[in-house]
Design a protein around this motif. Sequence first.
Motif, short mmCIF file in Angstrom:
data_model
loop_
_atom_site.label_atom_id
_atom_site.label_comp_id
_atom_site.label_asym_id
_atom_site.label_seq_id
_atom_site.Cartn_x
_atom_site.Cartn_y
_atom_site.Cartn_z
N PRO A 134 0.81 -1.23 0.00
CA PRO A 134 0.00 0.00 0.00
C PRO A 134 0.84 1.27 0.00
CG PRO A 134 -0.89 -1.59 1.54
CD PRO A 134 0.44 -2.12 1.12
N ALA A 135 1.94 1.29 0.76
CA ALA A 135 2.79 2.47 0.81
C ALA A 135 3.45 2.74 -0.53
CB ALA A 135 3.85 2.30 1.90
N VAL A 136 3.91 1.69 -1.19
CA VAL A 136 4.54 1.86 -2.51
C VAL A 136 3.52 2.35 -3.54
CG1 VAL A 136 5.57 0.61 -4.45
CG2 VAL A 136 6.45 0.27 -2.13
N LEU A 137 2.32 1.78 -3.52
CA LEU A 137 1.29 2.23 -4.46
C LEU A 137 0.91 3.68 -4.21
CD1 LEU A 137 -1.02 -0.93 -4.53
CD2 LEU A 137 0.56 -0.16 -6.31
N ALA A 138 0.90 4.10 -2.96
CA ALA A 138 0.60 5.50 -2.64
C ALA A 138 1.69 6.42 -3.19
CB ALA A 138 0.45 5.68 -1.13
N ARG A 139 2.95 6.02 -3.07
CA ARG A 139 4.05 6.82 -3.62
C ARG A 139 3.95 6.91 -5.14
NH1 ARG A 139 9.24 4.66 -3.04
NH2 ARG A 139 10.02 6.73 -3.52
N LEU A 140 3.61 5.81 -5.78
CA LEU A 140 3.47 5.82 -7.24
C LEU A 140 2.31 6.71 -7.67
CD1 LEU A 140 4.09 2.02 -7.94
CD2 LEU A 140 5.69 3.92 -8.29
N SER A 141 1.24 6.69 -6.90
CA SER A 141 0.10 7.56 -7.20
C SER A 141 0.51 9.02 -7.16
CB SER A 141 -1.04 7.31 -6.22
OG SER A 141 -2.10 8.22 -6.43
#
Length: 262
Positions: A134-141
């Motif tokens: 979830p943290a990585v996907l948030a950074r990519l977003s």
Amino acid sequence: MKDHSRQHDIHARLRSSFGRGLATYHHAATVQQQITRDLVLDLLNAGAPNHFDRAFEFGCGTGHLSDAVLAKFQIGSYFANDLVPDCRAQILPKIAPLCHYAEFRDGAIEQLSVPEGLDLVLSSSTLQWVEEVPAVLARLSRALRPGGWLALSTFGQCQFHQLVALGSDAAAPAYMNADELAACMPADFEIIALKQDPIVLQFSTALQLLRHLRDTGVNARSGQIWSPARLHLFEREYRARFERNGQLPLTYDTVRLIARKR
């Protein structure tokens, strides 16, 4: 609280395993190559534009996904990343002639400085190694512009279920089914396509199966040493549990997602 020492150990083992298999990976990783073709087809079918100004790929490996995406899309600036620094020599000669700008950044996606102002983020067969999904996907977003596209593949809970049943410790830390991946997505993404499709390989012997795992590096977390006696026992147990028509099956539980930032 994050266990940084554990995360560092996982990254070190991944870097070592995939680094050792770099020379054999591109031709041995037939499933991963098929997944990249399917992922790019999903992106096309989702209505993505034929040109992207700035694209970022993490876990680029030897270039299966870049080969597939650059055959179908025009990309201005292509930023490629992998945990294994030696992938630079594999990937840049492929992407540089087809883009206005090409750059390689080595390191783990969890700590990497991600380029900003992107309109495409893509990755294939990598997310399963990320513990903080979830943290990585948030950074990519945050790195994607509004209207930007995300194309990801990973593996579900039935990945290598035959090996798991026999006590393998080679599992990646973040296998997740399609619905679990969807639940991790930031709220500012619209999921356009989400698929979970198993791919089953067949091997004549346990040794062939283990060589496949070695040559693709996907057993990066396994610490087993294969003595002749251990190999014989492994093959006997595998055949007793899973043999079909003289063949030993190995299941890849593939998950693919296409999403767009609102």
